[in-house]
Design a protein around this motif. Sequence first.
Motif, PDB file in Angstrom:
ATOM      1  N   GLY A   1      11.045  37.800  51.518  1.00 12.29           N
ATOM      2  CA  GLY A   1      10.379  36.543  51.216  1.00 12.29           C
ATOM      3  C   GLY A   1      11.177  35.623  50.325  1.00 12.29           C
ATOM      4  O   GLY A   1      10.663  34.584  49.882  1.00 12.29           O
ATOM      5  N   PHE A   2      12.394  35.978  50.052  1.00 14.11           N
ATOM      6  CA  PHE A   2      13.258  35.155  49.214  1.00 14.11           C
ATOM      7  C   PHE A   2      14.533  34.838  49.981  1.00 14.11           C
ATOM      8  O   PHE A   2      15.043  35.674  50.751  1.00 14.11           O
ATOM      9  N   GLY A   3      15.064  33.654  49.754  1.00 14.80           N
ATOM     10  CA  GLY A   3      16.395  33.328  50.213  1.00 14.80           C
ATOM     11  C   GLY A   3      17.385  33.641  49.092  1.00 14.80           C
ATOM     12  O   GLY A   3      17.203  33.208  47.946  1.00 14.80           O
ATOM     13  N   GLU A   4      18.415  34.410  49.407  1.00 15.62           N
ATOM     14  CA  GLU A   4      19.353  34.873  48.376  1.00 15.62           C
ATOM     15  C   GLU A   4      20.743  34.322  48.661  1.00 15.62           C
ATOM     16  O   GLU A   4      21.278  34.505  49.757  1.00 15.62           O
ATOM     17  N   ILE A   5      21.291  33.629  47.662  1.00 18.19           N
ATOM     18  CA  ILE A   5      22.662  33.107  47.716  1.00 18.19           C
ATOM     19  C   ILE A   5      23.523  34.050  46.889  1.00 18.19           C
ATOM     20  O   ILE A   5      23.258  34.263  45.703  1.00 18.19           O
ATOM     21  N   VAL A   6      24.576  34.628  47.501  1.00 17.04           N
ATOM     22  CA  VAL A   6      25.413  35.620  46.813  1.00 17.04           C
ATOM     23  C   VAL A   6      26.845  35.101  46.782  1.00 17.04           C
ATOM     24  O   VAL A   6      27.420  34.799  47.831  1.00 17.04           O
ATOM     25  N   LEU A   7      27.431  34.993  45.569  1.00 14.11           N
ATOM     26  CA  LEU A   7      28.824  34.597  45.395  1.00 14.11           C
ATOM     27  C   LEU A   7      29.584  35.768  44.780  1.00 14.11           C
ATOM     28  O   LEU A   7      29.245  36.232  43.683  1.00 14.11           O
ATOM     29  N   THR A   8      30.629  36.237  45.504  1.00 10.87           N
ATOM     30  CA  THR A   8      31.425  37.380  45.041  1.00 10.87           C
ATOM     31  C   THR A   8      32.861  36.933  44.830  1.00 10.87           C
ATOM     32  O   THR A   8      33.418  36.212  45.671  1.00 10.87           O
ATOM     33  N   ASP A   9      33.472  37.367  43.695  1.00  2.60           N
ATOM     34  CA  ASP A   9      34.866  37.025  43.443  1.00  2.60           C
ATOM     35  C   ASP A   9      35.695  38.296  43.297  1.00  2.60           C
ATOM     36  O   ASP A   9      35.154  39.410  43.224  1.00  2.60           O
ATOM     37  N   ASN A  10      37.007  38.121  43.263  1.00  2.00           N
ATOM     38  CA  ASN A  10      37.942  39.237  43.110  1.00  2.00           C
ATOM     39  C   ASN A  10      38.630  39.141  41.744  1.00  2.00           C
ATOM     40  O   ASN A  10      39.807  39.417  41.610  1.00  2.00           O
ATOM     41  N   GLY A  11      37.854  38.699  40.744  1.00  2.64           N
ATOM     42  CA  GLY A  11      38.410  38.490  39.402  1.00  2.64           C
ATOM     43  C   GLY A  11      38.397  39.745  38.554  1.00  2.64           C
ATOM     44  O   GLY A  11      38.066  40.842  39.027  1.00  2.64           O
ATOM     45  N   PRO A  12      38.743  39.596  37.250  1.00  2.00           N
ATOM     46  CA  PRO A  12      38.840  40.759  36.359  1.00  2.00           C
ATOM     47  C   PRO A  12      37.499  41.323  35.930  1.00  2.00           C
ATOM     48  O   PRO A  12      37.459  42.348  35.253  1.00  2.00           O
ATOM     49  N   GLY A  13      36.405  40.657  36.317  1.00  5.89           N
ATOM     50  CA  GLY A  13      35.091  41.159  35.930  1.00  5.89           C
ATOM     51  C   GLY A  13      34.676  40.672  34.554  1.00  5.89           C
ATOM     52  O   GLY A  13      35.405  39.958  33.861  1.00  5.89           O
ATOM     53  N   ILE A  14      33.469  41.041  34.157  1.00 10.85           N
ATOM     54  CA  ILE A  14      32.887  40.630  32.873  1.00 10.85           C
ATOM     55  C   ILE A  14      32.551  41.887  32.085  1.00 10.85           C
ATOM     56  O   ILE A  14      31.923  42.818  32.605  1.00 10.85           O
ATOM     57  N   ALA A  15      32.986  41.930  30.845  1.00 15.44           N
ATOM     58  CA  ALA A  15      32.749  43.108  29.999  1.00 15.44           C
ATOM     59  C   ALA A  15      31.256  43.351  29.830  1.00 15.44           C
ATOM     60  O   ALA A  15      30.452  42.423  29.819  1.00 15.44           O
TER      61      ALA A  15
ATOM     62  N   ALA B   1      33.565  45.365  46.839  1.00 13.42           N
ATOM     63  CA  ALA B   1      34.571  44.523  46.202  1.00 13.42           C
ATOM     64  C   ALA B   1      35.446  43.852  47.247  1.00 13.42           C
ATOM     65  O   ALA B   1      35.605  44.340  48.375  1.00 13.42           O
ATOM     66  N   LEU B   2      36.054  42.724  46.854  1.00 10.94           N
ATOM     67  CA  LEU B   2      36.942  41.983  47.744  1.00 10.94           C
ATOM     68  C   LEU B   2      38.385  42.449  47.637  1.00 10.94           C
ATOM     69  O   LEU B   2      39.215  42.064  48.460  1.00 10.94           O
ATOM     70  N   GLY B   3      38.694  43.205  46.650  1.00  4.68           N
ATOM     71  CA  GLY B   3      40.061  43.656  46.459  1.00  4.68           C
ATOM     72  C   GLY B   3      40.116  44.767  45.429  1.00  4.68           C
ATOM     73  O   GLY B   3      39.130  45.483  45.190  1.00  4.68           O
ATOM     74  N   GLU B   4      41.295  44.914  44.773  1.00  7.05           N
ATOM     75  CA  GLU B   4      41.490  45.979  43.797  1.00  7.05           C
ATOM     76  C   GLU B   4      40.888  45.651  42.438  1.00  7.05           C
ATOM     77  O   GLU B   4      40.694  46.538  41.625  1.00  7.05           O
ATOM     78  N   ALA B   5      40.635  44.357  42.189  1.00  9.33           N
ATOM     79  CA  ALA B   5      40.103  43.961  40.882  1.00  9.33           C
ATOM     80  C   ALA B   5      38.645  44.386  40.741  1.00  9.33           C
ATOM     81  O   ALA B   5      37.983  44.753  41.721  1.00  9.33           O
ATOM     82  N   ALA B   6      38.154  44.333  39.487  1.00  6.23           N
ATOM     83  CA  ALA B   6      36.779  44.758  39.220  1.00  6.23           C
ATOM     84  C   ALA B   6      35.773  43.889  39.963  1.00  6.23           C
ATOM     85  O   ALA B   6      34.807  44.360  40.549  1.00  6.23           O
ATOM     86  N   GLY B   7      35.975  42.558  39.931  1.00  4.85           N
ATOM     87  CA  GLY B   7      35.113  41.638  40.660  1.00  4.85           C
ATOM     88  C   GLY B   7      33.777  41.398  39.983  1.00  4.85           C
ATOM     89  O   GLY B   7      33.324  42.170  39.120  1.00  4.85           O
TER      90      GLY B   7
END
Length: 532
Positions: A449-463, A514-520
């Motif tokens: 019942g919800f529309g979900e927008i998902v954005l994924t990156d291949n960055g270093p991640g967030i602590a 994940a999109l790559g080797e980074a944490a993401g």
Amino acid sequence: MNKDSSPDRSRSGLSLKARLGLGAGLLGLATLLTVAMLVIGMARVSQRLDTALAAETRLEQYSALSTQVSTFIVVAAEAIQRGLPPETRAERIDGIAATLDRSFVMLRAGLDAEVAEAQGLDEQSRRATQSLGLARMQALFRSTRDGLVSETEDRDRLRAYLDTFASGFEPLLAGAVNEEKRLRAGILAGIEDLRRSLTLAAIAIGLAALALCAGVYFGLIRPQFRRLDALRDAARRIGREEFDIALPAGPRDEIGALSAETARMAQALAARAEAVARDRAQLGEIIRQRTEALSAANARLERTDEDRRRFFADISHELRTPLTVILMEAQLGRQGDDPAPAFATIEARAQRLNRRIDDLLRIARSETGQLALETAPVALADLLAEAVAETRAELSNAGMVLEAPDAAPLTVTGDRNWLRQVVVGLIRNAIRHARAGGRLRLELREDGGFGEIVLTDNGPGIAAEDQARIFDRFAQGGGGNAQGFGLGLALARWVIEEQGGSIALQSPLPRDAALGEAAGTKISVRLPLDRG
């Protein structure tokens, strides 16, 4: 007051000030006598100690002289025994002889100074005798030295000079040392006698001072303390607003006059207290009414000010980005051959800036200072396409690839303009913080019942320690490499939650997501679907 106090003063003889002054003068006199005794006694002790130290110094000098004489005799005896020629003998004897001459000079200088400072005929005679003995020793030494350095080479004669010196010098030196020891012992005994005398005098003066202090305290000060205690109790009762005080009658001196004035003051304060109580009650009611009104107005002002400050902090973040892009595209258009793309970007950014200004004007006209969201059905696929188009130039400049798979059409209810700004802001955050990863994925899906927008990156991640506060206002992630003031995610969360949705963050990502080797990092925006 003067007329009232005159008879009592005549009966007592002296006023309180005069009696206190007399007591203080007697105590001061006792103190002066004590000080004078100490100064004189210390001066005499110091003088005798100086004399004892001088005697001790001469004893050390006599000891050194004895050593030097022994050395002189040994050197001379060796020179005679070896039969040295007169020149060599004189060369050896002259060195130690010079040292002996200096010792005699030092001893004579000290004795001459004490002869000059000696007081009394006996003391001067004793010092003169010591000086005479030193002169005999010096004369005997010089006579022996002259004989030993003469041109004669007769060993018997030279030994006679040396034997005469040894037998004659030792009694003179022993007599001088014994005299100095006797003198030192006498001085130390005199110091002990002086100490006993000073101790007895100090005890006598101390007892007299104690008796004087006791007389002054019990005869003068203690009665005044009783009267002052009564005044203190009266002052305390006046401080507690108990004005019915009664002070005991006493001499009409300075304290008596103060007691009378205190009683009159209590009567005057009793009358004033009644009037002040009436005025205080009236004033308290006025202050209560004014305080309530002022508190209510101040609370309203604080709420309004906080709302407006929060809005302007949020909107400043949104206005800065389109202005930066407009300036950058204007520079590129001026430098390039075909300005049309730059002008198109400038036009799009100007339209966005115009929308932000419209929001600002809407808020400025509102009474609360809050953002006003205009809800309507919004097609999420079209919304995402607009967001991608708006950020395409920035993605290209950053060298990043945005994957946007085709998705089923989903419609939600919300403010299209602000939802687009939220998606654009998320993409820009990923460009700033995950540029090194080179890849982004923007997906649209339906979830319960919800529309979900998902954005994924291949960055270093967030602590982990930053994730709990990254949606707070002015919070930043990434430590020293963070950019901006952290308003974007705070404003995005407010916009989404005001429209019944939610925004969540996940980092690091599982390997299969994940999109790559980074944490993401993955940010999910959920909005309720439009059921109309």
